[in-house]
Design a protein around this motif. Structure first.
Motif, PDB file in Angstrom:
ATOM      1  N   MET A  18     -69.795   0.747 -15.368  1.00  9.94           N
ATOM      2  CA  MET A  18     -69.812  -0.714 -15.454  1.00  9.94           C
ATOM      3  C   MET A  18     -70.833  -1.115 -16.503  1.00  9.94           C
ATOM      4  SD  MET A  18     -68.428  -3.465 -14.234  1.00  9.94           S
ATOM      5  CE  MET A  18     -67.684  -2.969 -12.690  1.00  9.94           C
ATOM      6  N   ALA A  19     -70.453  -2.021 -17.369  1.00 10.56           N
ATOM      7  CA  ALA A  19     -71.364  -2.488 -18.398  1.00 10.56           C
ATOM      8  C   ALA A  19     -72.591  -3.135 -17.751  1.00 10.56           C
ATOM      9  CB  ALA A  19     -70.669  -3.499 -19.300  1.00 10.56           C
ATOM     10  N   ASP A  20     -73.739  -2.915 -18.348  1.00  6.55           N
ATOM     11  CA  ASP A  20     -74.959  -3.562 -17.895  1.00  6.55           C
ATOM     12  C   ASP A  20     -74.732  -5.071 -17.923  1.00  6.55           C
ATOM     13  OD1 ASP A  20     -77.585  -4.798 -17.974  1.00  6.55           O
ATOM     14  OD2 ASP A  20     -78.390  -2.814 -18.397  1.00  6.55           O
ATOM     15  N   GLU A  21     -75.331  -5.775 -16.994  1.00  7.23           N
ATOM     16  CA  GLU A  21     -75.099  -7.220 -16.866  1.00  7.23           C
ATOM     17  C   GLU A  21     -75.376  -7.988 -18.154  1.00  7.23           C
ATOM     18  OE1 GLU A  21     -79.219  -8.914 -14.988  1.00  7.23           O
ATOM     19  OE2 GLU A  21     -77.902  -7.795 -13.661  1.00  7.23           O
ATOM     20  N   HIS A  22     -76.292  -7.495 -18.985  1.00  4.49           N
ATOM     21  CA  HIS A  22     -76.606  -8.165 -20.250  1.00  4.49           C
ATOM     22  C   HIS A  22     -75.462  -8.077 -21.254  1.00  4.49           C
ATOM     23  CE1 HIS A  22     -80.656  -7.220 -18.632  1.00  4.49           C
ATOM     24  NE2 HIS A  22     -80.874  -8.465 -19.021  1.00  4.49           N
ATOM     25  N   TYR A  23     -74.561  -7.107 -21.054  1.00  9.62           N
ATOM     26  CA  TYR A  23     -73.503  -6.859 -22.033  1.00  9.62           C
ATOM     27  C   TYR A  23     -72.104  -7.033 -21.461  1.00  9.62           C
ATOM     28  CZ  TYR A  23     -77.652  -4.639 -23.888  1.00  9.62           C
ATOM     29  OH  TYR A  23     -78.925  -4.407 -24.306  1.00  9.62           O
ATOM     30  N   SER A  24     -72.005  -7.515 -20.228  1.00 15.34           N
ATOM     31  CA  SER A  24     -70.699  -7.571 -19.573  1.00 15.34           C
ATOM     32  C   SER A  24     -69.735  -8.553 -20.239  1.00 15.34           C
ATOM     33  CB  SER A  24     -70.858  -7.915 -18.089  1.00 15.34           C
ATOM     34  OG  SER A  24     -71.447  -9.185 -17.947  1.00 15.34           O
ATOM     35  N   HIS A  25     -70.239  -9.456 -21.041  1.00 18.01           N
ATOM     36  CA  HIS A  25     -69.387 -10.430 -21.723  1.00 18.01           C
ATOM     37  C   HIS A  25     -69.116 -10.063 -23.176  1.00 18.01           C
ATOM     38  CE1 HIS A  25     -73.495 -11.330 -22.739  1.00 18.01           C
ATOM     39  NE2 HIS A  25     -73.051 -12.006 -23.780  1.00 18.01           N
ATOM     40  N   VAL A  26     -69.738  -9.002 -23.679  1.00 14.08           N
ATOM     41  CA  VAL A  26     -69.671  -8.665 -25.097  1.00 14.08           C
ATOM     42  C   VAL A  26     -68.381  -7.911 -25.412  1.00 14.08           C
ATOM     43  CG1 VAL A  26     -70.792  -7.392 -26.970  1.00 14.08           C
ATOM     44  CG2 VAL A  26     -72.182  -8.570 -25.263  1.00 14.08           C
ATOM     45  N   SER A  27     -67.680  -8.382 -26.416  1.00 16.23           N
ATOM     46  CA  SER A  27     -66.488  -7.695 -26.912  1.00 16.23           C
ATOM     47  C   SER A  27     -66.521  -7.726 -28.435  1.00 16.23           C
ATOM     48  CB  SER A  27     -65.215  -8.385 -26.411  1.00 16.23           C
ATOM     49  OG  SER A  27     -65.082  -9.652 -27.031  1.00 16.23           O
ATOM     50  N   SER A  28     -65.782  -6.838 -29.060  1.00 11.94           N
ATOM     51  CA  SER A  28     -65.731  -6.822 -30.522  1.00 11.94           C
ATOM     52  C   SER A  28     -65.160  -8.127 -31.057  1.00 11.94           C
ATOM     53  CB  SER A  28     -64.904  -5.624 -31.005  1.00 11.94           C
ATOM     54  OG  SER A  28     -65.571  -4.423 -30.684  1.00 11.94           O
ATOM     55  N   SER A  29     -64.200  -8.717 -30.347  1.00 10.08           N
ATOM     56  CA  SER A  29     -63.620 -10.004 -30.780  1.00 10.08           C
ATOM     57  C   SER A  29     -64.672 -11.098 -30.764  1.00 10.08           C
ATOM     58  CB  SER A  29     -62.471 -10.401 -29.859  1.00 10.08           C
ATOM     59  OG  SER A  29     -61.493  -9.403 -29.854  1.00 10.08           O
ATOM     60  N   LEU A  30     -65.474 -11.136 -29.709  1.00 11.14           N
ATOM     61  CA  LEU A  30     -66.537 -12.129 -29.611  1.00 11.14           C
ATOM     62  C   LEU A  30     -67.550 -11.938 -30.733  1.00 11.14           C
ATOM     63  CD1 LEU A  30     -67.956 -14.417 -27.976  1.00 11.14           C
ATOM     64  CD2 LEU A  30     -69.139 -12.597 -26.737  1.00 11.14           C
ATOM     65  N   ILE A  31     -67.881 -10.692 -31.033  1.00  8.51           N
ATOM     66  CA  ILE A  31     -68.856 -10.383 -32.087  1.00  8.51           C
ATOM     67  C   ILE A  31     -68.387 -10.961 -33.414  1.00  8.51           C
ATOM     68  CG2 ILE A  31     -69.909  -8.514 -33.428  1.00  8.51           C
ATOM     69  CD1 ILE A  31     -70.843  -8.822 -30.449  1.00  8.51           C
ATOM     70  N   LYS A  32     -67.109 -10.809 -33.719  1.00  8.43           N
ATOM     71  CA  LYS A  32     -66.576 -11.301 -34.994  1.00  8.43           C
ATOM     72  C   LYS A  32     -66.700 -12.819 -35.083  1.00  8.43           C
ATOM     73  CE  LYS A  32     -63.596  -7.303 -35.273  1.00  8.43           C
ATOM     74  NZ  LYS A  32     -62.294  -6.759 -34.959  1.00  8.43           N
ATOM     75  N   GLN A  33     -66.556 -13.514 -33.973  1.00 10.57           N
ATOM     76  CA  GLN A  33     -66.720 -14.965 -33.969  1.00 10.57           C
ATOM     77  C   GLN A  33     -68.192 -15.349 -34.124  1.00 10.57           C
ATOM     78  OE1 GLN A  33     -64.953 -15.951 -30.202  1.00 10.57           O
ATOM     79  NE2 GLN A  33     -62.891 -16.098 -31.064  1.00 10.57           N
ATOM     80  N   ILE A  34     -69.061 -14.662 -33.401  1.00 12.53           N
ATOM     81  CA  ILE A  34     -70.492 -14.968 -33.442  1.00 12.53           C
ATOM     82  C   ILE A  34     -71.078 -14.662 -34.815  1.00 12.53           C
ATOM     83  CG2 ILE A  34     -72.746 -14.250 -32.531  1.00 12.53           C
ATOM     84  CD1 ILE A  34     -71.347 -13.949 -29.801  1.00 12.53           C
ATOM     85  N   ALA A  35     -70.615 -13.604 -35.442  1.00 11.45           N
ATOM     86  CA  ALA A  35     -71.153 -13.204 -36.744  1.00 11.45           C
ATOM     87  C   ALA A  35     -70.982 -14.297 -37.787  1.00 11.45           C
ATOM     88  CB  ALA A  35     -70.482 -11.916 -37.220  1.00 11.45           C
ATOM     89  N   LEU A  36     -69.926 -15.069 -37.674  1.00 10.74           N
ATOM     90  CA  LEU A  36     -69.686 -16.146 -38.636  1.00 10.74           C
ATOM     91  C   LEU A  36     -70.596 -17.344 -38.424  1.00 10.74           C
ATOM     92  CD1 LEU A  36     -65.780 -16.140 -38.682  1.00 10.74           C
ATOM     93  CD2 LEU A  36     -67.322 -15.362 -40.513  1.00 10.74           C
ATOM     94  N   LEU A  37     -71.107 -17.501 -37.205  1.00  9.23           N
ATOM     95  CA  LEU A  37     -71.799 -18.737 -36.847  1.00  9.23           C
ATOM     96  C   LEU A  37     -73.278 -18.589 -36.522  1.00  9.23           C
ATOM     97  CD1 LEU A  37     -68.960 -20.041 -34.495  1.00  9.23           C
ATOM     98  CD2 LEU A  37     -69.362 -20.674 -36.891  1.00  9.23           C
ATOM     99  N   SER A  38     -73.787 -17.365 -36.489  1.00  7.55           N
ATOM    100  CA  SER A  38     -75.166 -17.176 -36.020  1.00  7.55           C
ATOM    101  C   SER A  38     -76.041 -16.511 -37.078  1.00  7.55           C
ATOM    102  CB  SER A  38     -75.160 -16.322 -34.754  1.00  7.55           C
ATOM    103  OG  SER A  38     -74.765 -15.005 -35.069  1.00  7.55           O
ATOM    104  N   ASP A  39     -77.345 -16.550 -36.826  1.00  7.61           N
ATOM    105  CA  ASP A  39     -78.278 -15.847 -37.701  1.00  7.61           C
ATOM    106  C   ASP A  39     -78.457 -14.410 -37.197  1.00  7.61           C
ATOM    107  OD1 ASP A  39     -80.061 -15.928 -35.524  1.00  7.61           O
ATOM    108  OD2 ASP A  39     -81.189 -17.619 -36.339  1.00  7.61           O
TER     109      ASP A  39
END
Length: 173
Positions: free
Chosen positions: A122-143
């Motif tokens: 089971m993914a650690d609670e800090h990472y349970s929401h992290v997916s590669s798709s989410l990363i691609k969205q965040i990368a465009l909008l975050s520092d």
């Protein structure tokens, strides 16, 4: 008689590798003598990173773990597990979101090779929401500081370069 090394295989697309993946790798590396991180190559999927780039990024982030190695494969994951001299497949799961798909994959893998066991971490609670798709969205909008909450530091610059390249391609006439 010498004990046979316990080898496990963790497969995925790792496009890109996330802190959730790294969490599973770290924990699995403590459970087995050797962990092979297998990058599955699927020519039908449009990947952000090439297979060579994925290998390079994964090798950089698993460098602290002396019992982890990275390899690529095509075809069935169960066949790759056997090629690695293993009968254990490690799968990382996020609460609820992955269970149905992983259960279906487990049942199919048992039909393909009934001697391969699947170990779910089971993914650690800090990472349970992290997916590669989410990363691609965040990368465009975050520092970079915000992005570092989702991906290992060696992934940030290459991910930004890829995302900038894909943004330029979609804006071309």
């Amino acid at each position: 008689m010498r004990n046979k090394a316990r080898v496990a295989v963790y497969t995925g697309s790792f496009d890109p590798v996330t802190l959730g993946h790294l969490n599973v790798i770290e924990r699995a590396s403590k459970l087995f003598d050797e962990l092979v991180v297998g990058i599955g190559l699927n020519s039908e999927k449009q990947a952000l990173f090439t297979s060579d780039e994925k290998v390079e990024l994964l090798e950089a982030v698993v460098a602290p773990f002396n019992n982890v190695r990275v390899a690529t494969f095509t075809g069935l994951a169960v066949s790759f597990v056997r090629q690695c001299g293993s009968c254990v497949m490690v799968r990382g799961v996020r609460p609820l979101t992955d269970i149905a798909g992983e259960f279906t994959m487990l049942m199919a893998n048992r039909q393909l090779d009934s001697d391969i066991e699947t170990v779910f971490l089971m993914a650690d609670e800090h990472y349970s929401h992290v997916s590669s798709s989410l990363i691609k969205q965040i990368a465009l909008l975050s520092d970079d500081d915000k992005l570092a909450k989702f991906v290992p530091h060696p992934v940030i610059a290459p991910l930004r370069a890829k995302m900038q390249g894909s943004r330029l391609k979609t804006n071309e006439p």
